[in-house]
Design a protein around this motif. Structure first.
Motif, PDB file in Angstrom:
ATOM      1  N   LEU A   1      -1.345   2.968  -0.068  1.00  0.00           N
ATOM      2  CA  LEU A   1      -1.945   1.639  -0.204  1.00  0.00           C
ATOM      3  C   LEU A   1      -2.590   1.154   1.096  1.00  0.00           C
ATOM      4  O   LEU A   1      -3.258   0.121   1.104  1.00  0.00           O
ATOM      5  CB  LEU A   1      -0.904   0.614  -0.662  1.00  0.00           C
ATOM      6  CG  LEU A   1      -0.644   0.521  -2.167  1.00  0.00           C
ATOM      7  CD1 LEU A   1      -0.095   1.835  -2.733  1.00  0.00           C
ATOM      8  CD2 LEU A   1       0.296  -0.637  -2.487  1.00  0.00           C
ATOM      9  N   ASP A   2      -2.352   1.905   2.189  1.00  0.00           N
ATOM     10  CA  ASP A   2      -2.871   1.522   3.505  1.00  0.00           C
ATOM     11  C   ASP A   2      -2.418   0.104   3.868  1.00  0.00           C
ATOM     12  O   ASP A   2      -3.225  -0.757   4.238  1.00  0.00           O
ATOM     13  CB  ASP A   2      -4.398   1.620   3.544  1.00  0.00           C
ATOM     14  CG  ASP A   2      -4.964   1.522   4.967  1.00  0.00           C
ATOM     15  OD1 ASP A   2      -4.200   1.807   5.917  1.00  0.00           O
ATOM     16  OD2 ASP A   2      -6.135   1.149   5.106  1.00  0.00           O
ATOM     17  N   MET A   3      -1.113  -0.122   3.731  1.00  0.00           N
ATOM     18  CA  MET A   3      -0.536  -1.435   4.014  1.00  0.00           C
ATOM     19  C   MET A   3       0.714  -1.273   4.867  1.00  0.00           C
ATOM     20  O   MET A   3       1.446  -0.291   4.726  1.00  0.00           O
ATOM     21  CB  MET A   3      -0.172  -2.162   2.712  1.00  0.00           C
ATOM     22  CG  MET A   3      -1.364  -2.552   1.859  1.00  0.00           C
ATOM     23  SD  MET A   3      -0.872  -3.321   0.281  1.00  0.00           S
ATOM     24  CE  MET A   3      -0.148  -4.868   0.883  1.00  0.00           C
ATOM     25  N   ARG A   4       0.954  -2.234   5.733  1.00  0.00           N
ATOM     26  CA  ARG A   4       2.154  -2.239   6.548  1.00  0.00           C
ATOM     27  C   ARG A   4       3.344  -2.726   5.710  1.00  0.00           C
ATOM     28  O   ARG A   4       3.156  -3.436   4.717  1.00  0.00           O
ATOM     29  CB  ARG A   4       1.963  -3.142   7.765  1.00  0.00           C
ATOM     30  CG  ARG A   4       0.899  -2.650   8.742  1.00  0.00           C
ATOM     31  CD  ARG A   4       0.739  -3.620   9.900  1.00  0.00           C
ATOM     32  NE  ARG A   4      -0.273  -3.155  10.856  1.00  0.00           N
ATOM     33  CZ  ARG A   4      -0.035  -2.333  11.859  1.00  0.00           C
ATOM     34  NH1 ARG A   4       1.206  -1.870  12.048  1.00  0.00           N
ATOM     35  NH2 ARG A   4      -0.984  -1.963  12.680  1.00  0.00           N
ATOM     36  N   PRO A   5       4.569  -2.365   6.117  1.00  0.00           N
ATOM     37  CA  PRO A   5       5.753  -2.773   5.346  1.00  0.00           C
ATOM     38  C   PRO A   5       5.832  -4.275   5.103  1.00  0.00           C
ATOM     39  O   PRO A   5       6.131  -4.718   3.985  1.00  0.00           O
ATOM     40  CB  PRO A   5       6.909  -2.283   6.222  1.00  0.00           C
ATOM     41  CG  PRO A   5       6.342  -1.139   6.993  1.00  0.00           C
ATOM     42  CD  PRO A   5       4.926  -1.503   7.261  1.00  0.00           C
ATOM     43  N   GLY A   6       5.535  -5.071   6.140  1.00  0.00           N
ATOM     44  CA  GLY A   6       5.607  -6.521   5.979  1.00  0.00           C
ATOM     45  C   GLY A   6       4.641  -7.036   4.934  1.00  0.00           C
ATOM     46  O   GLY A   6       4.982  -7.917   4.125  1.00  0.00           O
ATOM     47  N   SER A   7       3.429  -6.476   4.928  1.00  0.00           N
ATOM     48  CA  SER A   7       2.423  -6.891   3.944  1.00  0.00           C
ATOM     49  C   SER A   7       2.816  -6.470   2.536  1.00  0.00           C
ATOM     50  O   SER A   7       2.611  -7.205   1.568  1.00  0.00           O
ATOM     51  CB  SER A   7       1.068  -6.287   4.310  1.00  0.00           C
ATOM     52  OG  SER A   7       0.630  -6.750   5.572  1.00  0.00           O
ATOM     53  N   LEU A   8       3.397  -5.272   2.426  1.00  0.00           N
ATOM     54  CA  LEU A   8       3.843  -4.791   1.117  1.00  0.00           C
ATOM     55  C   LEU A   8       4.915  -5.698   0.535  1.00  0.00           C
ATOM     56  O   LEU A   8       4.838  -6.110  -0.639  1.00  0.00           O
ATOM     57  CB  LEU A   8       4.386  -3.368   1.238  1.00  0.00           C
ATOM     58  CG  LEU A   8       3.363  -2.235   1.212  1.00  0.00           C
ATOM     59  CD1 LEU A   8       4.000  -0.922   1.666  1.00  0.00           C
ATOM     60  CD2 LEU A   8       2.783  -2.083  -0.184  1.00  0.00           C
ATOM     61  N   TYR A   9       5.899  -6.035   1.340  1.00  0.00           N
ATOM     62  CA  TYR A   9       6.996  -6.872   0.850  1.00  0.00           C
ATOM     63  C   TYR A   9       6.510  -8.300   0.562  1.00  0.00           C
ATOM     64  O   TYR A   9       6.975  -8.935  -0.387  1.00  0.00           O
ATOM     65  CB  TYR A   9       8.147  -6.878   1.851  1.00  0.00           C
ATOM     66  CG  TYR A   9       8.941  -5.599   1.842  1.00  0.00           C
ATOM     67  CD1 TYR A   9       9.696  -5.236   0.719  1.00  0.00           C
ATOM     68  CD2 TYR A   9       8.930  -4.731   2.932  1.00  0.00           C
ATOM     69  CE1 TYR A   9      10.417  -4.049   0.696  1.00  0.00           C
ATOM     70  CE2 TYR A   9       9.647  -3.538   2.915  1.00  0.00           C
ATOM     71  CZ  TYR A   9      10.391  -3.207   1.799  1.00  0.00           C
ATOM     72  OH  TYR A   9      11.104  -2.029   1.766  1.00  0.00           O
ATOM     73  N   ALA A  10       5.569  -8.784   1.362  1.00  0.00           N
ATOM     74  CA  ALA A  10       5.031 -10.120   1.125  1.00  0.00           C
ATOM     75  C   ALA A  10       4.246 -10.165  -0.186  1.00  0.00           C
ATOM     76  O   ALA A  10       4.267 -11.165  -0.914  1.00  0.00           O
ATOM     77  CB  ALA A  10       4.141 -10.537   2.292  1.00  0.00           C
ATOM     78  N   ALA A  11       3.546  -9.079  -0.482  1.00  0.00           N
ATOM     79  CA  ALA A  11       2.698  -9.047  -1.677  1.00  0.00           C
ATOM     80  C   ALA A  11       3.471  -8.743  -2.950  1.00  0.00           C
ATOM     81  O   ALA A  11       3.210  -9.343  -4.008  1.00  0.00           O
ATOM     82  CB  ALA A  11       1.583  -8.015  -1.498  1.00  0.00           C
ATOM     83  N   PHE A  12       4.443  -7.817  -2.858  1.00  0.00           N
ATOM     84  CA  PHE A  12       5.100  -7.332  -4.072  1.00  0.00           C
ATOM     85  C   PHE A  12       6.619  -7.537  -4.100  1.00  0.00           C
ATOM     86  O   PHE A  12       7.254  -7.281  -5.123  1.00  0.00           O
ATOM     87  CB  PHE A  12       4.783  -5.845  -4.269  1.00  0.00           C
ATOM     88  CG  PHE A  12       3.314  -5.554  -4.378  1.00  0.00           C
ATOM     89  CD1 PHE A  12       2.609  -5.877  -5.528  1.00  0.00           C
ATOM     90  CD2 PHE A  12       2.618  -4.979  -3.317  1.00  0.00           C
ATOM     91  CE1 PHE A  12       1.244  -5.623  -5.626  1.00  0.00           C
ATOM     92  CE2 PHE A  12       1.262  -4.720  -3.406  1.00  0.00           C
ATOM     93  CZ  PHE A  12       0.567  -5.044  -4.566  1.00  0.00           C
TER      94      PHE A  12
END
Length: 204
Positions: free
Chosen positions: A37-48
Motif C-alpha cells: 500500500l506504500d503506507m507507514r504503520p501510523g497511516s495504516l492504523y489511522a486509516a483502517f
C-alpha cells in the motif's frame, strides 16, 4: 478541523485486495501490507484501525467488484441464461495482475480464517450467501421470461452452481492447463442447458 487524508482510499483497498487475495490473511504481514500500500504503520492504523479492519474493507471491495462484474455480464447479455453462461466462462480466465489467484477470495478466507477471527469468517460466509442469492434471483428472472423449464427449483440450482463455481476456482489453484479449465467451464455451461426450454436453446 479534520485533516484530509493524503491517499486514495479506493486505490489502497484495490492494492490490499490484490495482496490478501494472493497471500491470504495470515501470510500477509504488516511489512507486506506497508510495502503493497506504500503506507507507514501510523497511516495504516489511522486509516483502517487494524490489519483485520483493512482486511474487512478489502473483502467489501472485492465483493463489490465481484457483484458489479456479475451484473454487467448477466444483465447486458441477450438473455439471462446466456449472461450466466458468459459469467461462468469468465471465471476460468487466465491469471493476471488484476486477478492474482483463481480461487475466490471469499472462499479462501472461509477456509483459512480460524475461530480467533470469527467475525471475518462470518463476513465471508455472509457474502457467499449474497452471491448465491444473486444467482437465484437471476435464475428466477430467467424462469419468469421462459428461458428455463417450469419445474426448475431456482434456489437449488443456484446452490448447485455456486458449489460448481467454488470447486472449479479452487481446482484452478493447481495451475492446470488452460484447455482443461475451459473444458470445466463448458461443463458448467452445459449444466444450465439441461434446464433451458427448447425455444431458448441456441441453434446450431
Amino acid at each position: 478541523m479534520a485533516r484530509t487524508a493524503n491517499f486514495d482510499r479506493q486505490v489502497a483497498l484495490d492494492k490490499a485486495v490484490k495482496l490478501f487475495w494472493l497471500r491470504g490473511y495470515y501470510a500477509s504481514s504488516m511489512k507486506h501490507i506497508e510495502a503493497a500500500l506504500d503506507m507507514r504503520p501510523g497511516s495504516l492504523y489511522a486509516a483502517f484501525g487494524s490489519k483485520s479492519g483493512l482486511f474487512s474493507e478489502a473483502l467489501d471491495a472485492y465483493a463489490t467488484r465481484t457483484g458489479n462484474d456479475f451484473d454487467q455480464r448477466v444483465y447486458s447479455a441477450p438473455s439471462i441464461v446466456e449472461g450466466l453462461q458468459q459469467y461462468l466462462r469468465s471465471l476460468v480466465a487466465p491469471c493476471s495482475d488484476q486477478t492474482p489467484a483463481q480461487a475466490c477470495m471469499l472462499v479462501k478466507t472461509l477456509l483459512e480464517v480460524n475461530t480467533e477471527d470469527a467475525a471475518l469468517r462470518a463476513k465471508a460466509d455472509a457474502m457467499l450467501a449474497v452471491i448465491e442469492q444473486k444467482l437465484c434471483e437471476a435464475l428466477q428472472q430467467a424462469a419468469t421470461q421462459g428461458e428455463l423449464r417450469a419445474d426448475v427449483e431456482c434456489s437449488r440450482l443456484a446452490r448447485l452452481l455456486q458449489a460448481q463455481i467454488m470447486g472449479v476456482r479452487a481446482f484452478a489453484e493447481r495451475r492446470v492447463p488452460s484447455d482443461q479449465m475451459i473444458a470445466l467451464a463448458d461443463d458448467m455451461v452445459s449444466l444450465l442447458d439441461i434446464y433451458r426450454t427448447s425455444q431458448s436453446l441456441p441453434s446450431h
